[in-house]
Design a protein around this motif. Sequence first.
Motif, PDB file in Angstrom:
ATOM      1  N   LYS A 321       0.808  -1.172  -0.138  1.00 33.71           N
ATOM      2  CA  LYS A 321      -0.015  -0.021   0.046  1.00 33.71           C
ATOM      3  C   LYS A 321       0.892   1.190  -0.041  1.00 33.71           C
ATOM      4  O   LYS A 321       0.558   2.125  -0.607  1.00 33.71           O
ATOM      5  CB  LYS A 321      -0.905   0.090   1.226  1.00 33.71           C
ATOM      6  CG  LYS A 321      -1.887   1.256   1.090  1.00 33.71           C
ATOM      7  CD  LYS A 321      -2.838   1.115   2.219  1.00 33.71           C
ATOM      8  CE  LYS A 321      -3.793   2.224   2.219  1.00 33.71           C
ATOM      9  NZ  LYS A 321      -5.125   2.370   3.091  1.00 33.71           N
ATOM     10  N   ILE A 322       1.819   1.284   0.738  1.00 33.47           N
ATOM     11  CA  ILE A 322       2.838   2.413   0.671  1.00 33.47           C
ATOM     12  C   ILE A 322       3.133   2.683  -0.613  1.00 33.47           C
ATOM     13  O   ILE A 322       3.505   3.804  -1.249  1.00 33.47           O
ATOM     14  CB  ILE A 322       4.063   2.102   1.738  1.00 33.47           C
ATOM     15  CG1 ILE A 322       3.582   2.201   3.086  1.00 33.47           C
ATOM     16  CG2 ILE A 322       5.091   3.168   1.477  1.00 33.47           C
ATOM     17  CD1 ILE A 322       4.930   1.702   3.751  1.00 33.47           C
ATOM     18  N   LEU A 325       0.449   3.832  -2.907  1.00 32.83           N
ATOM     19  CA  LEU A 325       0.013   5.423  -2.865  1.00 32.83           C
ATOM     20  C   LEU A 325       1.007   6.268  -2.909  1.00 32.83           C
ATOM     21  O   LEU A 325       0.917   7.374  -3.465  1.00 32.83           O
ATOM     22  CB  LEU A 325      -0.480   5.557  -1.266  1.00 32.83           C
ATOM     23  CG  LEU A 325      -1.782   4.988  -0.837  1.00 32.83           C
ATOM     24  CD1 LEU A 325      -2.220   5.024   0.596  1.00 32.83           C
ATOM     25  CD2 LEU A 325      -3.034   5.295  -1.591  1.00 32.83           C
ATOM     26  N   THR A 355       0.278   6.774   4.820  1.00 31.91           N
ATOM     27  CA  THR A 355      -0.418   5.430   4.628  1.00 31.91           C
ATOM     28  C   THR A 355      -1.481   5.170   5.750  1.00 31.91           C
ATOM     29  O   THR A 355      -2.534   4.709   5.509  1.00 31.91           O
ATOM     30  CB  THR A 355       0.553   4.379   4.213  1.00 31.91           C
ATOM     31  OG1 THR A 355       1.313   4.748   3.167  1.00 31.91           O
ATOM     32  CG2 THR A 355      -0.120   3.003   3.872  1.00 31.91           C
ATOM     33  N   HIS A 358      -4.085   7.549   5.662  1.00 31.32           N
ATOM     34  CA  HIS A 358      -5.180   6.970   4.728  1.00 31.32           C
ATOM     35  C   HIS A 358      -6.164   5.627   5.009  1.00 31.32           C
ATOM     36  O   HIS A 358      -7.274   5.625   4.778  1.00 31.32           O
ATOM     37  CB  HIS A 358      -4.354   6.558   3.279  1.00 31.32           C
ATOM     38  CG  HIS A 358      -5.170   6.575   2.014  1.00 31.32           C
ATOM     39  ND1 HIS A 358      -5.723   5.205   1.836  1.00 31.32           N
ATOM     40  CD2 HIS A 358      -5.649   7.225   0.831  1.00 31.32           C
ATOM     41  CE1 HIS A 358      -6.372   5.168   0.655  1.00 31.32           C
ATOM     42  NE2 HIS A 358      -6.270   6.464   0.131  1.00 31.32           N
ATOM     43  N   ASN A 364      -8.423  -0.592   4.608  1.00 33.33           N
ATOM     44  CA  ASN A 364      -7.236  -1.285   3.713  1.00 33.33           C
ATOM     45  C   ASN A 364      -7.819  -2.932   3.506  1.00 33.33           C
ATOM     46  O   ASN A 364      -8.702  -3.055   4.439  1.00 33.33           O
ATOM     47  CB  ASN A 364      -5.850  -1.199   4.688  1.00 33.33           C
ATOM     48  CG  ASN A 364      -5.997  -1.605   6.127  1.00 33.33           C
ATOM     49  OD1 ASN A 364      -6.159  -2.601   6.352  1.00 33.33           O
ATOM     50  ND2 ASN A 364      -5.988  -0.540   6.819  1.00 33.33           N
TER      51      ASN A 364
END
Length: 385
Positions: A321-322, A325, A355, A358, A364
């Motif tokens: 995810k890092i 994004l 992250t 977010h 997530n």
Amino acid sequence: MARLARGKIRYERYEEFLQMMTAALLCAVVGEEEVFLVLAVVAMQRLRAYEQLVEPTTHAGMYPTHNFMEVIGGFDFRELFRFEKPDFILLLEVQELPAELEIHRGGFGTSRVPMEIALGLTLWRLACPTTLLRDRLFWGIGEAMICEIFNLTITAIYERWGHLVGQLQHEAILPKIDIFCAAIEGRGAPLDRCWAFIDGTIRAISRPRVMQRLWYNGWKRKHALKYQAVDTPDGIIRQLWGPMLGRRHDVALVGESGLLQYLEQWFNDAAGTPYYIYGDPAYQLSPWLQTPFKGVLTQDQQNFNSDMSACRVTVEWGFGKIMALWPYVDYAKKQHVALSAYGLGKQYSVAGLLTNCHSCLYGNSTSKFFGVRPPTLRSYLAGEG
């Protein structure tokens, strides 16, 4: 953002408005006027947020207004800055950053940049490793000034909130640790006191001019930095420690970070029984760090490893995810050791922190997998989630 994804989000937001308005009308029919007024106000707020999201972009050039909050449409804003407009404003508010950045220009005076512009520019650069020329054409700000704004904003965020990813926050974790353990066990894990997963990651860098052997990772065959992450079932990255030289082993990161000593101090129940995290076979077994069985395995041991591996893979989703994004921190040509003014480690830590923010706002994959909701943004930044 793909058209299909936009259409899905558009439908979901409008469906939320219709459901809220329907509930308000039902309350009006049965005579619950106070509840009707509350629900009607909330429904109109949802409608306004929906209209703000679907409105088209009217931006013809940022300079000289810099009023990007008004001229960029909702979908485009989320794609460019990763947050929707109301959430961007909330993020700006709760991060408690200075109202302006002061950039000293030597003998040419001081430039003051509103934090709204500074944060927007920082998210813009992290979300897409574009060229400074394109940044200048969009923002109407010189390349040197863009670099200074970016570096100062990264530093401001890191100095204020870096502790949330630099070290485990036991005050936030311990009240929820039994929930985490139950969620992991509920997904088929045979361990009943495992509350998080640990792993290391390798991030490629541009080839250094000197001492290249220090940074070279023989396994991945590239120059790199290494980081260590601890993820909980709510999808929050509880620790993102580093960087270290790319040639070092994951066990070295555990030792340098002092993680085991911290776990030994804080992560035990009232009877002294330890809560533990779980890692891959590269780590050494300890009461607070469990690993898979090694060597020639029985069928039960193979089943144990398979069941735990199916849960442990979620820590990889956090790294993913890092990268999804904030591709800037994964673009090797932008990662220059000893040339970045404020350090690559700060950039990656801030990317991990953003992250988490977010995830607090939009969820997530990990939290959906384990069925544990992330904390709210305010509670996370307050060290309570």
